[in-house]
Design a protein around this motif. Structure first.
Motif, PDB file in Angstrom:
ATOM      1  N   MET A  87     -56.095  55.252   5.628  1.00 22.70           N
ATOM      2  CA  MET A  87     -55.671  54.481   6.845  1.00 22.70           C
ATOM      3  C   MET A  87     -56.848  53.879   8.354  1.00 22.70           C
ATOM      4  O   MET A  87     -57.018  53.489   8.656  1.00 22.70           O
ATOM      5  CB  MET A  87     -54.789  55.053   7.477  1.00 22.70           C
ATOM      6  N   VAL A  88     -57.818  55.044   8.198  1.00 20.60           N
ATOM      7  CA  VAL A  88     -58.425  55.665   9.525  1.00 20.60           C
ATOM      8  C   VAL A  88     -59.509  54.228   8.791  1.00 20.60           C
ATOM      9  O   VAL A  88     -60.366  52.907   9.625  1.00 20.60           O
ATOM     10  CB  VAL A  88     -59.663  56.651   8.806  1.00 20.60           C
TER      11      VAL A  88
ATOM     12  N   ALA B  30     -48.966  46.212  12.204  1.00 23.08           N
ATOM     13  CA  ALA B  30     -48.947  47.786  12.307  1.00 23.08           C
ATOM     14  C   ALA B  30     -48.839  48.445  11.251  1.00 23.08           C
ATOM     15  O   ALA B  30     -48.796  48.231   9.577  1.00 23.08           O
ATOM     16  CB  ALA B  30     -47.399  48.263  12.994  1.00 23.08           C
ATOM     17  N   LEU B  31     -48.971  49.172  10.586  1.00 23.94           N
ATOM     18  CA  LEU B  31     -48.945  50.716   9.869  1.00 23.94           C
ATOM     19  C   LEU B  31     -48.431  51.939  10.309  1.00 23.94           C
ATOM     20  O   LEU B  31     -48.287  52.445  10.618  1.00 23.94           O
ATOM     21  CB  LEU B  31     -50.898  51.143   9.760  1.00 23.94           C
TER      22      LEU B  31
ATOM     23  N   HIS C 143     -60.063  46.481   9.831  1.00 21.85           N
ATOM     24  CA  HIS C 143     -59.326  45.354  10.261  1.00 21.85           C
ATOM     25  C   HIS C 143     -59.167  46.041  11.512  1.00 21.85           C
ATOM     26  O   HIS C 143     -58.171  45.790  12.345  1.00 21.85           O
ATOM     27  CB  HIS C 143     -58.081  45.569   9.896  1.00 21.85           C
ATOM     28  N   PRO C 144     -59.792  45.120  12.735  1.00 19.48           N
ATOM     29  CA  PRO C 144     -59.382  45.827  14.135  1.00 19.48           C
ATOM     30  C   PRO C 144     -58.037  44.382  14.540  1.00 19.48           C
ATOM     31  O   PRO C 144     -58.610  44.732  15.811  1.00 19.48           O
ATOM     32  CB  PRO C 144     -61.091  44.755  14.600  1.00 19.48           C
ATOM     33  N   GLY C 145     -57.850  43.863  13.869  1.00 15.27           N
ATOM     34  CA  GLY C 145     -56.665  42.780  14.511  1.00 15.27           C
ATOM     35  C   GLY C 145     -55.706  43.841  14.248  1.00 15.27           C
ATOM     36  O   GLY C 145     -53.989  43.829  14.913  1.00 15.27           O
ATOM     37  N   VAL C 146     -56.100  45.063  13.696  1.00 12.99           N
ATOM     38  CA  VAL C 146     -54.212  46.827  13.882  1.00 12.99           C
ATOM     39  C   VAL C 146     -54.702  47.582  14.324  1.00 12.99           C
ATOM     40  O   VAL C 146     -55.833  48.219  14.170  1.00 12.99           O
ATOM     41  CB  VAL C 146     -54.334  46.645  12.189  1.00 12.99           C
TER      42      VAL C 146
ATOM     43  N   ASP D 283     -58.373  58.785  18.201  1.00  9.53           N
ATOM     44  CA  ASP D 283     -58.452  58.581  19.594  1.00  9.53           C
ATOM     45  C   ASP D 283     -59.810  57.735  19.744  1.00  9.53           C
ATOM     46  O   ASP D 283     -59.579  56.433  20.809  1.00  9.53           O
ATOM     47  CB  ASP D 283     -58.307  59.842  20.451  1.00  9.53           C
ATOM     48  N   GLU D 284     -60.762  57.667  18.734  1.00  7.28           N
ATOM     49  CA  GLU D 284     -61.862  56.922  19.068  1.00  7.28           C
ATOM     50  C   GLU D 284     -61.729  55.527  18.470  1.00  7.28           C
ATOM     51  O   GLU D 284     -62.701  55.182  18.998  1.00  7.28           O
ATOM     52  CB  GLU D 284     -63.151  58.068  18.809  1.00  7.28           C
ATOM     53  N   LEU D 285     -60.708  55.571  17.826  1.00  5.85           N
ATOM     54  CA  LEU D 285     -60.038  54.548  16.904  1.00  5.85           C
ATOM     55  C   LEU D 285     -59.561  53.009  17.756  1.00  5.85           C
ATOM     56  O   LEU D 285     -59.460  52.134  18.118  1.00  5.85           O
ATOM     57  CB  LEU D 285     -59.877  54.383  16.279  1.00  5.85           C
ATOM     58  N   ASP D 286     -59.246  53.910  19.487  1.00  7.08           N
ATOM     59  CA  ASP D 286     -58.205  53.281  20.188  1.00  7.08           C
ATOM     60  C   ASP D 286     -57.150  52.499  19.762  1.00  7.08           C
ATOM     61  O   ASP D 286     -57.495  51.266  19.763  1.00  7.08           O
ATOM     62  CB  ASP D 286     -59.606  51.446  20.896  1.00  7.08           C
TER      63      ASP D 286
END
Length: 192
Positions: A77-78, A20-21, A84-87, A109-112
């Motif tokens: 952060m974006v 998590a961030l 890093h698609p795993g986070v 929202d677009e980053l899911d």
């Protein structure tokens, strides 16, 4: 903290942590001094992460307003989330700490991503109920409106001081003095 909806929380394998961030923000140095401190937000979010088995991989802190896009560490952060698609989890104190403008809301929202609003007791994700998303949208709009009100606040403060009697007295112009003013007091009308 409010109880969290268990179905929305990610499932960690026993002994492992979900990455998590952490994101914390205050609008100004003055706000940080008034008790909306970054250390207090970070402490709350670290405790939240421990309770829910999140491993904080990065921490992002901004000391700037969120009413406009372009916050330095929010942008970082974006970028991190895109790289890093795993986070896919962001831990934040509450809605107005994360964003006060619509573009940043749409970007996340677009980053899911899954957003944990620790003080609000809400977890937002693709699987959230439509009513939860609706209420979050209202909170974002309220945060945006609040930042707009803050823009008007300095002038409003001068007006209040003037009417309380502190500061310079307000002068009436020659035009306004020539017109009688009506002041309503109980049932009688007084003209001056």
């Amino acid at each position: 903290m409010k109880p969290i909806d268990k179905r929305a929380a990610p499932k960690a394998k026993p002994g492992s942590l979900v990455k998590a961030l952490l994101y914390a923000r205050v609008s100004s140095k003055e706000q940080e001094k008034e008790g909306f401190s970054i250390p207090a937000q970070c402490k709350l979010l670290r405790e939240y992460a421990l309770q829910r088995q999140f491993g904080i991989v990065e921490e992002y802190v901004d000391v700037e307003t969120a009413k406009n896009t372009g916050r330095t560490n929010f942008g970082e952060m974006v970028k991190y989330l895109r790289k890093h698609p795993g986070v896919r989890v962001i831990l934040v104190e509450k809605t107005d700490r994360l964003y006060r403008n619509l573009k940043d809301w749409v970007t996340l929202d677009e980053l899911d991503v899954e957003i944990h609003l620790a003080k609000e007791g809400v977890v937002l994700s693709r699987d959230s109920r439509s009513s939860e998303k609706f209420m979050h949208g209202i909170k974002v709009l309220m945060a945006k409106t609040t930042s707009t009100i803050f823009l008007r606040k300095p002038g409003k403060g001068r007006w209040k001081r003037r009417n309380r009697g502190s500061g310079r007295p307000r002068r009436r112009s020659a035009i306004s003095m020539s017109r009688p003013r009506t002041v309503r007091r109980s049932s009688s009308r007084t003209r001056w």
